[in-house]
Design an enzyme around this catalytic site. Structure first.
Site, PDB file in Angstrom:
ATOM      1  N   LYS A  41       0.843  -1.202   0.000  1.00  0.00           N
ATOM      2  CA  LYS A  41       0.000   0.000   0.000  1.00  0.00           C
ATOM      3  C   LYS A  41       0.881   1.256   0.000  1.00  0.00           C
ATOM      4  CE  LYS A  41      -0.260  -0.464   5.020  1.00  0.00           C
ATOM      5  NZ  LYS A  41      -1.047  -1.063   6.112  1.00  0.00           N
ATOM      6  N   ARG A 137     -10.133  -0.587  15.637  1.00  0.00           N
ATOM      7  CA  ARG A 137     -10.008   0.334  14.515  1.00  0.00           C
ATOM      8  C   ARG A 137     -10.963  -0.105  13.405  1.00  0.00           C
ATOM      9  NH1 ARG A 137      -4.323   1.006  11.335  1.00  0.00           N
ATOM     10  NH2 ARG A 137      -4.907  -1.127  10.773  1.00  0.00           N
ATOM     11  N   TYR A 263      15.780  29.814   8.283  1.00  0.00           N
ATOM     12  CA  TYR A 263      14.536  30.446   8.724  1.00  0.00           C
ATOM     13  C   TYR A 263      14.419  30.480  10.243  1.00  0.00           C
ATOM     14  CZ  TYR A 263      12.437  30.260   4.046  1.00  0.00           C
ATOM     15  OH  TYR A 263      12.145  30.437   2.729  1.00  0.00           O
TER      16      TYR A 263
HETATM   17  C1  LIG Z   1      -0.240  -2.075   6.736  1.00  0.00           C
HETATM   18  C2  LIG Z   1      -0.800  -3.340   7.240  1.00  0.00           C
HETATM   19  C3  LIG Z   1       0.020  -4.458   7.429  1.00  0.00           C
HETATM   20  C4  LIG Z   1       1.517  -4.422   7.285  1.00  0.00           C
HETATM   21  O1  LIG Z   1       2.072  -3.949   8.485  1.00  0.00           O
HETATM   22  P1  LIG Z   1       3.659  -3.864   8.687  1.00  0.00           P
HETATM   23  O2  LIG Z   1       3.824  -3.398  10.071  1.00  0.00           O
HETATM   24  O3  LIG Z   1       4.131  -2.856   7.686  1.00  0.00           O
HETATM   25  O4  LIG Z   1       4.181  -5.213   8.412  1.00  0.00           O
HETATM   26  C5  LIG Z   1      -0.570  -5.654   7.800  1.00  0.00           C
HETATM   27  N1  LIG Z   1      -1.902  -5.741   7.976  1.00  0.00           N
HETATM   28  C6  LIG Z   1      -2.721  -4.681   7.831  1.00  0.00           C
HETATM   29  C7  LIG Z   1      -4.183  -4.839   8.069  1.00  0.00           C
HETATM   30  C8  LIG Z   1      -2.201  -3.440   7.469  1.00  0.00           C
HETATM   31  O5  LIG Z   1      -3.013  -2.392   7.336  1.00  0.00           O
END
Ligand SMILES: *Cc1c(COP(=O)(O)O)cnc(C)c1O
Length: 367
Positions: A41, A137, A263
């Site tokens: 993702k 969640r 800055y």
């Molecule tokens: C992003 C995600 C993962 C991967 O998690 P990592 O900590 O990057 O291995 C696994 N499961 C779900 C549901 C996620 O949203």
């Protein structure tokens, strides 16, 4: 002028596909015969999802993205592995696309369930049914699962169900919620043929019943594929960092003791100093909150960031390395400087830094 590809500014994210394959092989070994899902993702955590998907294809059984647009981009790029949509569908209009493009939605709420069961699909879909085992969640509560499972088992739209859950604290193997989540989930799995629990942290450092492989399980490896430790107390030496973020020195000057740099004049030279300006800033994804002292890697040594991070530039104190020249390369993170270390300085995590590397930073692939 034709479509102008980013070419002239040397700032880039080098992506080491050999390191990626090394990490995928490690995930495969740790999965110990269980199926492996590569989580790509957010543009493969900023590494470029089309190239990452192509490199991972021989090592993994399926891919996962957050939502359908990310999956359709992969299909356009020619990717043929099954793809799981971790947030599932936002509307019923996506279900025919799941059918057409071999996408497997997660079902995590009642609305998604009703839309699926009302959808006139020709070919049944593989779906993932998410249980909220304690992270609170996404997902159905454990008391809802039996009824939902029964409806899915009877539905002509459904070919196969993988029962899944997600841990809130997997990087702390001793966290009491881990075993509570396992205890909530396990009673639901007796009649399930396909399960999925572990993320990278739980794969690298399994706890409780995850220590015994179960051939019904899919492991979901994300951050570890990119060679970044998910935050385990002992770190993970076996991983190889995949991204190296580099930028050139474009300015060099001497400043006097007491002169302020950047800055807000937030850093004042404690002694006469050499300041190098580097062509990367927060618009590229370098964290604006990185304070003075955050390390960068130059010519086999660390030098400190000084002053406020600007949109397109940072300034570093190069007094300790007077040989530095215009055009020299500075590594912001990579094999010599773990992204998690930079993240810690900036009050965040490596996940955020790599996913935020901007579209104006070209990715260059090697290996
Ligand atoms: C992003 C995600 C993962 C991967 O998690 P990592 O900590 O990057 O291995 C696994 N499961 C779900 C549901 C996620 O949203």
């Amino acid at each position: 002028m034709a479509d102008h590809a980013l070419t002239y500014r040397p700032t880039r994210a080098e992506i080491d596909l050999t390191a990626l394959r090394h990490n995928a092989q490690l995930a495969r070994q740790l999965a110990a015969g269980q199926a492996l899902l590569a989580v790509i993702k957010a543009n493969a955590y900023g590494h470029g999802s089309a190239a990452v998907a192509a490199a991972l294809e021989p090592y993994v059984d399926a891919l996962a993205v957050a939502f359908i647009d990310e999956a359709l981009q992969l299909r356009q790029a020619g990717c043929r592995l099954p793809i799981v949509l971790l947030e599932g569908c936002f509307s019923g209009a996506e279900l025919p696309l799941c059918e057409a493009y071999n996408l497997q939605p997660v079902l995590h709420n009642q609305h998604q369930l009703e839309q699926l069961l009302a959808s006139p699909l020709q070919t049944p879909l593989k779906v993932w049914l998410k249980v909220d085992s304690g992270m609170h969640r996404l997902g159905f509560s454990s008391v809802e699962i039996a009824a939902v499972s029964q409806r899915l088992a009877a539905a002509k739209q459904v070919a196969e169900v993988t029962l899944m859950t997600h841990f809130a604290n997997a990087e702390q193997a001793e966290h009491p919620l881990n075993n509570r989540q396992l205890a909530e989930f396990e009673p639901l799995t007796r009649s399930a043929n396909h399960l999925s629990l572990a993320n990278s942290a739980a794969l690298l450092q399994p706890f409780g019943s995850l220590q015994q492989p179960d051939q019904r399980r899919w492991c979901r490896a994300g951050i570890m594929l990119y060679g970044i430790d998910p935050g385990l107390p002992g770190g993970t030496a076996a991983l190889k960092p995949v991204m190296r973020l580099v930028a050139p020195v474009i300015g060099l000057r001497q400043v006097k003791q007491g002169d302020a740099v950047g800055y807000g004049s937030r850093w004042c030279a404690p002694r006469d100093s050499v300041i190098a300006t580097v062509a990367i800033g927060y618009a590229d994804g370098y964290p604006r909150h990185a304070p003075s002292g955050t390390p960068v890697w130059v010519a086999e040594q660390r030098l400190p960031l000084v002053g406020t991070v600007s949109m397109d530039m940072i300034t570093i104190d190069a007094t300790a390395y007077p040989q530095l020249k215009l055009g020299d390369e500075v590594e912001l993170w990579g094999a010599r400087l773990p992204v998690n270390e930079v993240a810690q300085w900036a009050g965040t995590i490596g996940y955020e830094l790599v996913t935020r590397v901007g579209a104006r930073v070209p990715r260059s692939y090697q290996g």
